[in-house]
Each structure stands twice: as structure tokens, then as C-alpha cells.
Motif scaffolding. Structure first.
Motif, short mmCIF file in Angstrom:
data_model
loop_
_atom_site.label_atom_id
_atom_site.label_comp_id
_atom_site.label_asym_id
_atom_site.label_seq_id
_atom_site.Cartn_x
_atom_site.Cartn_y
_atom_site.Cartn_z
N LEU A 1 54.44 23.43 59.51
CA LEU A 1 53.66 24.66 59.48
C LEU A 1 53.21 24.91 58.06
O LEU A 1 53.98 24.73 57.12
N ILE A 2 51.94 25.30 57.90
CA ILE A 2 51.40 25.72 56.60
C ILE A 2 51.20 27.22 56.64
O ILE A 2 50.63 27.75 57.60
N ILE A 3 51.68 27.91 55.61
CA ILE A 3 51.33 29.32 55.42
C ILE A 3 50.33 29.37 54.28
O ILE A 3 50.60 28.88 53.18
N SER A 4 49.17 29.93 54.54
CA SER A 4 48.12 29.94 53.52
C SER A 4 48.57 30.70 52.29
O SER A 4 49.49 31.53 52.32
N GLU A 5 47.87 30.43 51.19
CA GLU A 5 48.04 31.26 50.01
C GLU A 5 47.81 32.72 50.39
O GLU A 5 47.08 33.03 51.35
N ALA A 6 48.44 33.64 49.69
CA ALA A 6 48.28 35.06 49.98
C ALA A 6 46.79 35.41 50.00
O ALA A 6 46.05 35.05 49.08
N THR A 7 46.36 36.11 51.06
CA THR A 7 44.94 36.31 51.32
C THR A 7 44.64 37.79 51.48
O THR A 7 45.24 38.47 52.33
N ASN A 8 43.73 38.29 50.65
CA ASN A 8 43.45 39.73 50.59
C ASN A 8 42.89 40.26 51.91
O ASN A 8 42.00 39.65 52.51
N ILE A 9 43.40 41.43 52.33
CA ILE A 9 42.92 42.03 53.58
C ILE A 9 41.73 42.95 53.34
O ILE A 9 41.13 43.43 54.30
N SER A 10 41.40 43.21 52.07
CA SER A 10 40.28 44.08 51.72
C SER A 10 40.02 43.94 50.24
O SER A 10 40.84 43.38 49.50
N TRP A 11 38.87 44.48 49.78
CA TRP A 11 38.65 44.49 48.33
C TRP A 11 39.70 45.34 47.64
O TRP A 11 40.15 45.02 46.53
N GLN A 12 40.10 46.43 48.29
CA GLN A 12 41.12 47.29 47.71
C GLN A 12 42.44 46.55 47.52
O GLN A 12 43.19 46.82 46.58
N GLY A 13 42.73 45.62 48.39
CA GLY A 13 44.00 44.91 48.34
C GLY A 13 44.08 43.83 47.29
O GLY A 13 45.16 43.26 47.07
N ARG A 14 42.98 43.54 46.62
CA ARG A 14 42.93 42.42 45.68
C ARG A 14 43.57 42.79 44.34
O ARG A 14 43.30 43.83 43.78
N GLY A 15 44.41 41.90 43.82
CA GLY A 15 45.07 42.15 42.55
C GLY A 15 44.94 41.03 41.55
O GLY A 15 45.41 41.17 40.41
N TYR A 16 44.34 39.92 41.95
CA TYR A 16 44.20 38.76 41.08
C TYR A 16 42.82 38.14 41.30
O TYR A 16 42.35 38.04 42.44
N THR B 1 48.07 41.58 35.01
CA THR B 1 47.53 40.85 36.14
C THR B 1 46.34 40.04 35.67
O THR B 1 45.78 40.30 34.60
N PHE B 2 45.95 39.04 36.46
CA PHE B 2 44.92 38.09 36.07
C PHE B 2 43.56 38.57 36.56
O PHE B 2 43.33 38.71 37.76
N THR B 3 42.64 38.85 35.64
CA THR B 3 41.30 39.30 35.98
C THR B 3 40.29 38.25 35.53
O THR B 3 40.64 37.24 34.90
N GLU B 4 39.02 38.51 35.82
CA GLU B 4 37.97 37.59 35.36
C GLU B 4 37.90 37.54 33.84
O GLU B 4 37.38 36.57 33.27
N GLN B 5 38.40 38.56 33.18
CA GLN B 5 38.40 38.61 31.71
C GLN B 5 39.74 38.14 31.12
O GLN B 5 40.00 38.33 29.94
N GLY B 6 40.58 37.55 31.96
CA GLY B 6 41.89 37.11 31.51
C GLY B 6 42.96 38.11 31.92
O GLY B 6 42.74 38.97 32.77
N PHE B 7 44.12 38.01 31.33
CA PHE B 7 45.23 38.90 31.69
C PHE B 7 45.00 40.29 31.10
O PHE B 7 44.65 40.44 29.94
N ARG B 8 45.18 41.31 31.96
CA ARG B 8 45.01 42.71 31.56
C ARG B 8 46.24 43.51 31.99
O ARG B 8 46.83 43.25 33.04
N LYS B 9 46.59 44.49 31.20
CA LYS B 9 47.74 45.34 31.53
C LYS B 9 47.46 46.12 32.80
O LYS B 9 46.37 46.66 32.99
N VAL B 10 48.47 46.20 33.67
CA VAL B 10 48.34 46.93 34.92
C VAL B 10 48.49 48.43 34.64
O VAL B 10 49.46 48.85 34.00
N PRO B 11 47.55 49.26 35.11
CA PRO B 11 47.62 50.70 34.83
C PRO B 11 48.51 51.44 35.83
O PRO B 11 48.97 50.86 36.82
N THR B 12 48.72 52.71 35.59
CA THR B 12 49.39 53.56 36.57
C THR B 12 48.49 53.70 37.80
O THR B 12 47.31 54.08 37.66
#
Length: 371
Positions: free
Chosen positions: A58-73, A136-147
Motif C-alpha cells: 500500500l502507498i500512502i501519498s505525500e500529505a495533500t492539501n484539502i484547500s488553499w487554506q490548509g496549505r502550509g508549505y 515553514t517553507f515558502t516560495e521565498q524560503g523559510f519564514r517564521k510562523v506567525p500567531t
């Protein structure tokens, strides 16, 4: 549920789990690779990557976003648009052509995100406005996660709908089922733990309230697949939060309650991180993962730092029906065959784990007959 196994391991034998007839008991764990465009659409590279590893039971896919809101990387895939469904269809077809089985792991990161990854540049959402430490990893590189921003009570039904919609998209994309990611301190886990959930509405406070969202999601997702036989769930009771946020104050009571409430849905399996994800297998004093998993009435999937010998031992003792391997699959697309033949394993250097192209991703050679 299997309680015993023959002395000579059945790790490589076919087995029926939930609705699936699997070729063996070895599972490819979800592995984030950050190699899709920021439209979240998998491409031919992902189809090749997963098809190469279809020898897993069985393969479990890489974690896959359920919405744009759910995206963190950045550069992670989604399963909520038509284009993403079409992209994943190419992947599932490639795996099925190799007689493999593949699930989609449904993911919402909650507070582990950044405004640059959110629609309109808004704050990430969470059960409570508690800042995590780290980047967290953004298009601009690693950025501090805010509150993060605490979700309003009236927003939570939309969260459940995001999971239901993603499960429906996964079904249309040809996945054999889904895994609900309720582990690793992401959104659902943030609701479960009293250290990250300070709410005073029906989704906070008591254990019943803090586990309500997870159970609502399980109900919504299983409804898409008619029952729970094509739905698994992943939990990580003792994986620490980033920084100084502690674990839940009563791991045994909280996760024990949740696991018992999962049983009526008859999930295909319970996927447990034994210890801290990708780290130590040790657990805090007073916590017994064995007692927790004994509460679950279905198949158990073990994960975290397993070797082949550990997997064989788990089958001989009957303590796990399925064994998950993660990092060994990075550089060994034919891992199951290598295990069978006692061949040496390649090791992927860390710099190839996240981001990039086919190098360190699909260019790992299969074992030669000489090896």
C-alpha cells in the motif's frame, strides 16, 4: 483482527485489509517532497515516482492539501480543484498499471503556515491563537510562523466540508481510499490537544469537545466512500509540538477516548506514530501506546524507525498488521524486493528530500540481479 502470526514471518504474503487485497504488509509512508508547482497539480514526474514504488502493499501519498487554506508549505500538492484531480488521475493510473494500491492523505496544517501561502495573505487558522515556534517553507524560503487566527465557531462546518470535498475529489482521481491526517500537530491534532486548544465553545474544553471535529471529519469522509473500509486515520499521540508547546495534559485519556469513538466507523486501519515522528521511539512516562492501540478494534499500522527485523518481529508477535516505512523508500523504489532478497539499501542524502527535480527523486536505480 489478526492476533498471532506464524513463526516464519508473513510480512511478504498477500493480506486483506479493509476493502483492499494487498500484495504484502509493507506500506510506503506519506513523504512530503515539495516537487509540484504552486497550483498543487501533480505531473508526470509524480506519476513516475509513485509507480516506481508500487511494489509496496500500500502507498500512502505525500500529505495533500484539502484547500488553499490548509496549505502550509510551498510546492505541495492539493486535492480540491479539477486540475489537481486530473493530475492525480495520472498518478493513480500509473500505480494501478503496476498492480499497486494508493491512498490520498488528506491534510490541513492549521497554524503551521504563513500568510504568503494563504489566499489574500491572511493569517493561518487554528483552534486557538497560540503561536508555534519555528519556520515553514515558502516560495521565498523559510519564514517564521506567525500567531494564527482562532477559527470562529460558525467557520468549523466549512472545515468539515473541505475534508468531505477533498475525499470526493480523491475518489474521482482514482485513489483506492484516503487517510485522514490527524497527527504531527497539524490542524486536527491541534484541536485534540488541550495544549493547543483553548476554546470555550463546543469544540474546546472537555475531551469530548476537543475530539468532536476529528469525529465529524471521519463521519463526513466515510460517507463519501459508503463506509470506513477505504478510510484510514493517522494519529501521533506523543509527537511533540514545535518549540515549547507541551503535549496534551492527559494523553491516555484523550487519545483513548478518541480511539474508542473511532470504532463504530470501522476504519480500514489505525496508523500510529510510535514515538516522535521521524525521531525517537521513546514515549513519556505514564503513556502506553500498547494500551491505546489495544482499544482499536481493527487493523493496526505501525510506523516510526522500523527496520526489516523489527517488522518481522511485529508480525511474529501479531502486534501490527501493517508496517510503514518512510525514508527507505526515498532511495529504494524496489524496497520490498530488496527486503526479500536481503540486498543492501541505498540512502538518500538530506538535500534531495525536499524540492528540486528528478535528481534524488526518480533517478534511483532498481536493484540489479547481481546485487
Amino acid at each position: 483482527m489478526t492476533k498471532t502470526a506464524p513463526a516464519d514471518t508473513d510480512l511478504f504474503d498477500p493480506v486483506t485489509i479493509g476493502a483492499w487485497r494487498l500484495a504484502n504488509r509493507i506500506v510506503m509512508a506519506p513523504l512530503t517532497r515539495c516537487r509540484v508547482n504552486n497550483d498543487g497539480v501533480p505531473g508526470p514526474l509524480q506519476a513516475t515516482y509513485y509507480a516506481q514504488r508500487a511494489g509496496a502493499g500500500l502507498i500512502i501519498s505525500e500529505a495533500t492539501n484539502i484547500s488553499w487554506q490548509g496549505r502550509g508549505y510551498a510546492f505541495t500538492p492539493g486535492i480540491f480543484t479539477g486540475a489537481q484531480v486530473a493530475g492525480w488521475q495520472r498518478v493513480t493510473e500509473a500505480v494501478h498499471e503496476k498492480q499497486g494500491k494508493i491512498l490520498c492523505q488528506l491534510w490541513h496544517v492549521g497554524r503551521y503556515s504563513h500568510p504568503s501561502l494563504q489566499p489574500g495573505g491572511v493569517l493561518p487558522v487554528a483552534p486557538s491563537a497560540i503561536a508555534p515556534e519555528g519556520d515553514t517553507f515558502t516560495e521565498q524560503g523559510f519564514r517564521k510562523v506567525p500567531t494564527p487566527r482562532a477559527l470562529e465557531t460558525e467557520e468549523i462546518p466549512d472545515l468539515v466540508e473541505q475534508y468531505r470535498h477533498a475525499a470526493e475529489c480523491a475518489r474521482r482521481a482514482g485513489f483506492d481510499g484516503v487517510e485522514i491526517h490527524a497527527a504531527n500537530c497539524y490542524l486536527l491534532d491541534q484541536f485534540i490537544r488541550d495544549s493547543t486548544n483553548r476554546r470555550t465553545d463546543r469544540y474546546g474544553g472537555s475531551i469530548e469537545n476537543r475530539t468532536r471535529l476529528v469525529l465529524d471529519v471521519v463521519e463526513a469522509v466515510t460517507s463519501v466512500w459508503s463506509d470506513g473500509s477505504r478510510v484510514g486515520i493517522r494519529l501521533a499521540p506523543v509527537t511533540p509540538n514545535t518549540g515549547n508547546t507541551p503535549l496534551d495534559s492527559n494523553v491516555m485519556a484523550t487519545y483513548g477516548y478518541l480511539i474508542e469513538k473511532l470504532n463504530p466507523f470501522h476504519p480500514a486501519y489505525l496508523h500510529f506514530i510510535e514515538g516522535a515522528t521521524g525521531q525517537s521511539r521513546q514515549v513519556p512516562s505514564g503513556v502506553s501506546l500498547e494500551k491505546l492501540r489495544a482499544l482499536f478494534q481493527g487493523p493496526y499500522m505501525a510506523n516510526n524507525g522500523y527496520t526489516l527485523e523489527m517488522a518481522k518481529a511485529a508480525r511474529r508477535s501479531g502486534t501490527a498488521e501493517l508496517i510503514c516505512f518512510g525514508r527507505p523508500f526515498l532511495a529504494n523504489p524496489d524496497l520490498v524486493e530488496r527486503f526479500k532478497k536481503g540486498a543492501a539499501l541505498a540512502e538518500a542524502p538530506r538535500e534531495t528530500w525536499y524540492g528540486g527535480d528528478e535528481r534524488g527523486y526518480t533517478d534511483w536505480p532498481a536493484m540489479t540481479s547481481e546485487a
